[in-house]
Write a protein that holds these residues in place. Structure first.
Motif, PDB file in Angstrom:
ATOM      1  N   LYS A  78       0.830  -1.203   0.000  1.00 59.17           N
ATOM      2  CA  LYS A  78       0.000   0.000   0.000  1.00 59.17           C
ATOM      3  C   LYS A  78       0.869   1.259   0.000  1.00 59.17           C
ATOM      4  CE  LYS A  78      -4.088  -2.021   2.204  1.00 59.17           C
ATOM      5  NZ  LYS A  78      -4.939  -2.046   3.431  1.00 59.17           N
ATOM      6  N   ARG A  79       2.001   1.227   0.725  1.00 57.58           N
ATOM      7  CA  ARG A  79       2.899   2.382   0.729  1.00 57.58           C
ATOM      8  C   ARG A  79       3.503   2.601  -0.646  1.00 57.58           C
ATOM      9  NH1 ARG A  79       5.296   0.091   5.329  1.00 57.58           N
ATOM     10  NH2 ARG A  79       7.347   0.110   4.346  1.00 57.58           N
ATOM     11  N   LEU A  80       3.871   1.511  -1.311  1.00 60.33           N
ATOM     12  CA  LEU A  80       4.427   1.646  -2.658  1.00 60.33           C
ATOM     13  C   LEU A  80       3.418   2.289  -3.603  1.00 60.33           C
ATOM     14  CD1 LEU A  80       6.303  -1.754  -3.279  1.00 60.33           C
ATOM     15  CD2 LEU A  80       7.117   0.305  -2.139  1.00 60.33           C
ATOM     16  N   VAL A  81       2.177   1.845  -3.519  1.00 69.29           N
ATOM     17  CA  VAL A  81       1.142   2.398  -4.394  1.00 69.29           C
ATOM     18  C   VAL A  81       0.914   3.873  -4.086  1.00 69.29           C
ATOM     19  CG1 VAL A  81      -1.310   2.282  -4.999  1.00 69.29           C
ATOM     20  CG2 VAL A  81       0.006   0.168  -4.738  1.00 69.29           C
ATOM     21  N   THR A  82       0.867   4.231  -2.812  1.00 69.10           N
ATOM     22  CA  THR A  82       0.636   5.627  -2.425  1.00 69.10           C
ATOM     23  C   THR A  82       1.753   6.530  -2.940  1.00 69.10           C
ATOM     24  OG1 THR A  82      -0.578   4.963  -0.449  1.00 69.10           O
ATOM     25  CG2 THR A  82       0.332   7.195  -0.475  1.00 69.10           C
ATOM     26  N   GLU A  83       3.002   6.099  -2.755  1.00 67.03           N
ATOM     27  CA  GLU A  83       4.130   6.919  -3.206  1.00 67.03           C
ATOM     28  C   GLU A  83       4.175   7.015  -4.731  1.00 67.03           C
ATOM     29  OE1 GLU A  83       7.925   6.363  -1.342  1.00 67.03           O
ATOM     30  OE2 GLU A  83       7.017   5.577   0.495  1.00 67.03           O
TER      31      GLU A  83
ATOM     32  N   LYS B  23       3.267  10.236  -8.075  1.00 69.98           N
ATOM     33  CA  LYS B  23       4.092  10.524  -9.257  1.00 69.98           C
ATOM     34  C   LYS B  23       3.451   9.937 -10.514  1.00 69.98           C
ATOM     35  CE  LYS B  23       8.390  10.575  -6.568  1.00 69.98           C
ATOM     36  NZ  LYS B  23       9.758   9.989  -6.422  1.00 69.98           N
ATOM     37  N   ASP B  24       2.112   9.926 -10.528  1.00 68.18           N
ATOM     38  CA  ASP B  24       1.358   9.433 -11.682  1.00 68.18           C
ATOM     39  C   ASP B  24       1.709   7.984 -11.999  1.00 68.18           C
ATOM     40  OD1 ASP B  24      -0.525   9.637 -13.729  1.00 68.18           O
ATOM     41  OD2 ASP B  24       0.980  10.250 -15.200  1.00 68.18           O
ATOM     42  N   PHE B  25       1.893   7.187 -10.970  1.00 63.45           N
ATOM     43  CA  PHE B  25       2.207   5.760 -11.099  1.00 63.45           C
ATOM     44  C   PHE B  25       3.455   5.519 -11.954  1.00 63.45           C
ATOM     45  CE2 PHE B  25      -2.465   5.267 -10.222  1.00 63.45           C
ATOM     46  CZ  PHE B  25      -2.317   4.616  -9.008  1.00 63.45           C
ATOM     47  N   GLU B  26       4.418   6.420 -11.849  1.00 62.43           N
ATOM     48  CA  GLU B  26       5.668   6.232 -12.570  1.00 62.43           C
ATOM     49  C   GLU B  26       6.289   4.898 -12.162  1.00 62.43           C
ATOM     50  OE1 GLU B  26       9.973   8.263 -12.293  1.00 62.43           O
ATOM     51  OE2 GLU B  26       8.319   9.688 -12.637  1.00 62.43           O
ATOM     52  N   MET B  27       6.663   4.086 -13.134  1.00 69.70           N
ATOM     53  CA  MET B  27       7.113   2.729 -12.831  1.00 69.70           C
ATOM     54  C   MET B  27       8.351   2.710 -11.932  1.00 69.70           C
ATOM     55  SD  MET B  27       7.998  -0.450 -15.365  1.00 69.70           S
ATOM     56  CE  MET B  27       6.334  -0.590 -15.995  1.00 69.70           C
ATOM     57  N   ARG B  28       9.300   3.610 -12.189  1.00 69.59           N
ATOM     58  CA  ARG B  28      10.515   3.597 -11.373  1.00 69.59           C
ATOM     59  C   ARG B  28      10.226   4.038  -9.943  1.00 69.59           C
ATOM     60  NH1 ARG B  28      14.770   7.850 -13.736  1.00 69.59           N
ATOM     61  NH2 ARG B  28      14.299   6.739 -15.661  1.00 69.59           N
ATOM     62  N   ALA B  29       9.122   4.759  -9.729  1.00 67.06           N
ATOM     63  CA  ALA B  29       8.781   5.187  -8.372  1.00 67.06           C
ATOM     64  C   ALA B  29       8.471   3.987  -7.478  1.00 67.06           C
ATOM     65  CB  ALA B  29       7.587   6.149  -8.409  1.00 67.06           C
ATOM     66  N   PHE B  30       7.872   2.949  -8.045  1.00 66.08           N
ATOM     67  CA  PHE B  30       7.621   1.730  -7.270  1.00 66.08           C
ATOM     68  C   PHE B  30       8.941   1.132  -6.783  1.00 66.08           C
ATOM     69  CE2 PHE B  30       3.751   2.007  -9.780  1.00 66.08           C
ATOM     70  CZ  PHE B  30       2.754   1.515  -8.950  1.00 66.08           C
ATOM     71  N   ILE B  31       9.916   1.069  -7.682  1.00 68.31           N
ATOM     72  CA  ILE B  31      11.202   0.451  -7.339  1.00 68.31           C
ATOM     73  C   ILE B  31      11.947   1.309  -6.325  1.00 68.31           C
ATOM     74  CG2 ILE B  31      13.421  -0.309  -8.274  1.00 68.31           C
ATOM     75  CD1 ILE B  31      11.967  -0.906 -10.904  1.00 68.31           C
ATOM     76  N   GLN B  32      11.941   2.610  -6.522  1.00 66.81           N
ATOM     77  CA  GLN B  32      12.633   3.502  -5.588  1.00 66.81           C
ATOM     78  C   GLN B  32      12.028   3.403  -4.191  1.00 66.81           C
ATOM     79  OE1 GLN B  32      12.116   7.085  -7.841  1.00 66.81           O
ATOM     80  NE2 GLN B  32      14.085   6.911  -8.889  1.00 66.81           N
ATOM     81  N   ALA B  33      10.706   3.384  -4.118  1.00 66.00           N
ATOM     82  CA  ALA B  33      10.043   3.289  -2.814  1.00 66.00           C
ATOM     83  C   ALA B  33      10.341   1.950  -2.147  1.00 66.00           C
ATOM     84  CB  ALA B  33       8.536   3.475  -2.983  1.00 66.00           C
ATOM     85  N   LEU B  34      10.391   0.900  -2.933  1.00 67.80           N
ATOM     86  CA  LEU B  34      10.665  -0.424  -2.368  1.00 67.80           C
ATOM     87  C   LEU B  34      12.097  -0.512  -1.842  1.00 67.80           C
ATOM     88  CD1 LEU B  34       9.909  -3.363  -1.810  1.00 67.80           C
ATOM     89  CD2 LEU B  34      10.489  -3.885  -4.173  1.00 67.80           C
ATOM     90  N   VAL B  35      13.042  -0.057  -2.628  1.00 67.07           N
ATOM     91  CA  VAL B  35      14.450  -0.147  -2.234  1.00 67.07           C
ATOM     92  C   VAL B  35      14.737   0.729  -1.011  1.00 67.07           C
ATOM     93  CG1 VAL B  35      16.809   0.346  -3.001  1.00 67.07           C
ATOM     94  CG2 VAL B  35      15.224  -0.803  -4.531  1.00 67.07           C
TER      95      VAL B  35
END
Length: 271
Positions: free
Chosen positions: A243-248, A252-264
């Motif tokens: 849920k945190r990954l999705v929120t972050e 950023k308009d669901f930018e794909m790299r934002a998921f990876i950055q938030a996870l890492v």
């Protein structure tokens, strides 16, 4: 599985390899160019080369290099549901399987996986001696009570993709023929409705409805990415992280790299 080259001579090894590569190059393009995850549901471009573009009927694309290409507005391409590799998975190499395609959409795009098939489910092959359309065949299958509950949810989505044949080429008619039984040809009707949800008349309307459910797709993507990154199955205790990954990423308009950055950057990944 092997594809019937007599039925689909254009889907040879080179085309099959290009279709598979399209998926990877599309994801790479989105990662490198700050693309949105939403482009995997619907986009106004595809990442292709000359061979695959010709297979899709898109003109003026030459060369082996994969790159972003626009297409006519009436084209069904753009996003995962327009990719030959994705559509070919929902077949057996000869005919389409609305059940496989519908279940894949529920699992991978809508984060709403259907339950496993119950034991001793009657096989569709029992109807092979009857001259029926694909829709009639699956409706007959639903006469079994243990089949109906799941198929009401799966099949309409699969029927909405029936304009694509077993190797992802657009069509408006289909047929069924068996020696000694005869041949049946019909005009494809992709109309349907989500179970307890909105209806659609065409593939394009179906795709728009799926594309509107970005939150569900993003959650499924976040869960799959978490599972991959942590090297173990995604569990209930990982739900807060997803849920945190999705929120972050949504910020950023669901930018794909934002998921990876938030996870890492997460404590869970560091542990």
């Amino acid at each position: 599985f092997q594809f019937n080259t007599r039925l689909y001579p254009d889907f040879d090894e080179s085309t099959k390899a290009a279709a598979k590569a399209e998926v990877f190059y599309t994801v790479e393009h989105l990662l490198r160019h700050e693309g949105s995850l939403a482009a995997l549901l619907k986009s106004d471009f595809i990442v292709t080369n000359g061979l695959l573009a010709n297979y899709y009927g898109i003109e003026d694309v030459i060369g082996d290099e994969f790159r972003p290409v626009s297409f006519p507005p009436d084209s069904p391409r753009g996003g995962l549901l327009g990719m030959a590799a994705i559509l070919a998975m929902g077949s057996n190499g000869e005919i389409t399987s609305p059940v496989e395609r519908g279940a894949w959409v529920l699992r991978k795009l809508l984060d709403d996986p259907p339950p496993p098939a119950p034991p001793n489910v009657p096989q569709l092959t029992r109807l092979s001696s009857k001259k029926l359309t694909t829709r009639e065949r699956l409706v007959a299958h639903q006469e079994q009570p243990q089949c109906a509950s799941c198929h009401r949810k799966i099949d309409p989505i699969g029927f909405g993709l029936e304009n694509f044949n077993a190797v992802g080429i657009w069509r408006t008619t289909d047929s069924y023929a068996r020696p000694g039984i005869g041949r049946e040809e019909w005009t494809i009707d992709p109309a349907g409705a989500f179970h307890n949800g909105p209806s659609f008349k065409t593939f394009f309307e179906l795709r728009d409805l799926i594309a509107a459910r970005q939150n569900e797709f993003a959650h499924g993507f976040a869960a799959a990415l978490t599972e991959y990154a942590l090297g173990r199955p995604f569990g209930f205790s990982d739900e807060d992280l997803a849920k945190r990954l999705v929120t972050e990423a949504k910020a950023k308009d669901f930018e794909m790299r934002a998921f990876i950055q938030a996870l890492v950057a997460s404590p869970e990944f560091h542990r």
